[in-house]
Design an enzyme around this catalytic site. Structure first.
Site, PDB file in Angstrom:
ATOM      1  N   ASP A  53      13.889   2.297  11.066  1.00 31.76           N
ATOM      2  CA  ASP A  53      12.767   1.395  11.623  1.00 31.76           C
ATOM      3  C   ASP A  53      11.805   2.290  12.601  1.00 31.76           C
ATOM      4  OD1 ASP A  53      11.489  -0.441  13.372  1.00 31.76           O
ATOM      5  OD2 ASP A  53      13.222  -2.007  12.755  1.00 31.76           O
TER       6      ASP A  53
ATOM      7  N   TYR B 295      -2.513  -9.483  16.590  1.00 30.76           N
ATOM      8  CA  TYR B 295      -2.510  -8.439  15.506  1.00 30.76           C
ATOM      9  C   TYR B 295      -3.849  -7.477  15.710  1.00 30.76           C
ATOM     10  CZ  TYR B 295      -3.299  -6.167  10.946  1.00 30.76           C
ATOM     11  OH  TYR B 295      -3.429  -5.431   9.900  1.00 30.76           O
TER      12      TYR B 295
ATOM     13  N   ILE C 140       0.880  -1.112  -0.090  1.00 31.19           N
ATOM     14  CA  ILE C 140      -0.371  -0.075  -0.018  1.00 31.19           C
ATOM     15  C   ILE C 140       0.881   1.434  -0.031  1.00 31.19           C
ATOM     16  CG2 ILE C 140      -1.826   1.463   1.195  1.00 31.19           C
ATOM     17  CD1 ILE C 140      -2.996  -1.577   2.244  1.00 31.19           C
TER      18      ILE C 140
ATOM     19  N   ASP D  99      11.380   3.230   5.618  1.00 33.37           N
ATOM     20  CA  ASP D  99      11.077   1.547   5.551  1.00 33.37           C
ATOM     21  C   ASP D  99      12.263   0.975   5.879  1.00 33.37           C
ATOM     22  OD1 ASP D  99      10.372  -1.172   4.548  1.00 33.37           O
ATOM     23  OD2 ASP D  99       8.547  -0.026   3.794  1.00 33.37           O
TER      24      ASP D  99
END
Length: 326
Positions: A61, A149, A17, A36
């Site tokens: 990170d 999650y 995405i 990223d």
């Protein structure tokens, strides 16, 4: 979109995405900072953007606060996509999922608040609806989470709400329902169902459906998600901020129907795919049986108007996979 040019930080910008968002907003002339660590994202998703002077890649990170601070310097908006997705992954390793999805989220939110970012838009999740059986899913009615999650994504919403109320930073959560489309990774243990099935069909391997195939999902094409991010960024309505919106097409499809659509679409490229047999396996732990979004709130407040139905999106996605991964 307004003609003004903004500086937009996109976390997880090399992911599925995120890379689509980077590409879209860069084409609109905005300045993009991509953060990223390439844990699940891929350099090849953003390689073609690197020569653009308006694009900056920070390899870092979100669990490292300094990286977060660096990424939001001078940013007008943050589109926070970085996360460790997948219910099964969180069940296998809840600690890492929590570190990335909760601690990393809090780092980005806090760094954005410190930097004076105007608005923080983040990827929330339909998993937050948990064991709520009501359909369609309406933003204000959720159940208990069914996986680590889902807990992490719900905690994100709670933190965003508190930061909005306590510090005044504008936050908008986009509860993504099963997003699919170009650049979605078909490889790895936690690959999403559509690219995984596509790759198996292309190799003439039998895809395995978890359960009897009657579980249903609100599959949502990537361009609808891009539209929602843009609307969330630019909305001037006071009721648009410090809230969450379902980000979906607003229709549900069973896995049996999905796999038939995919097989038919792929068979136009390779007739042998029509003969591949489907295999059924056990249900997956933590999966909800049915998912369907109400998109009324997004339509009413943001003016959301999804352009791609499942079948339109699948045709686009299949064409992309055939051209890029065959």
């Amino acid at each position: 979109m307004q003609s003004s040019k903004f500086k937009i930080t996109i976390t997880g910008g090399a992911g599925f995405i995120g890379s689509n968002l980077c590409e879209y907003f860069l084409e609109k002339g905005h300045e993009i900072v991509c953060l990223d660590n390439f844990a699940t994202g891929h350099r090849h998703n953003i390689e073609h953007l690197l020569p653009n002077n308006n694009f900056t890649l920070i390899e870092g990170d979100i669990r490292n606060y300094t990286d977060c601070q660096k990424a939001v310097i001078g940013a007008d908006y943050v589109l926070h996509q970085a996360a460790l997705g997948s219910v099964p992954r969180s069940i296998a390793d809840p600690i890492t999922s929590n570190d990335v999805n909760v601690s990393g989220f809090l780092n980005m939110l806090s760094a954005s608040k410190e930097a004076g970012v105007k608005r923080f838009i983040y990827a929330a999740s339909s998993s937050t609806y948990g064991d709520s059986e009501s359909l369609p899913k309406v933003e204000e009615v959720i159940g208990k989470p069914l996986s680590p999650y889902a807990i992490t994504k719900y905690v994100n919403e709670l933190y965003a709400d508190i930061f909005s109320k306590t510090y005044g930073i504008e936050t908008i959560g986009l509860r993504y329902f099963n997003v699919f489309g170009r650049k979605q990774d078909p490889n790895g243990a936690y690959a999403a169902v559509i690219p995984k099935f596509v790759m198996q069909f292309m190799k003439h391997e039998s895809p395995v459906i978890n359960g009897d195939g009657n579980y249903s999902r609100d599959f949502t094409y990537i361009d609808n998600v891009i539209q929602m991010n843009e609307l969330a960024m630019t909305s001037q309505k006071t009721e648009a901020v410090n809230t969450v919106f379902n980000t979906a097409y607003g229709d549900r499809t069973t896995l049996n129907d999905l796999i038939q659509y995919l097989q038919k679409s792929l068979a136009t490229f390779d007739p042998k795919i029509a003969e591949v047999k489907i295999i059924y396996g056990p249900n997956r732990a933590g999966d909800i049986p049915h998912s369907l979004a109400s998109i009324d709130k997004a339509k009413e407040i943001l003016g959301y108007n999804p352009k791609f139905s499942l079948q339109q999106g699948l045709n686009e996605a299949v064409k992309w996979y055939w051209e890029n991964l065959k």
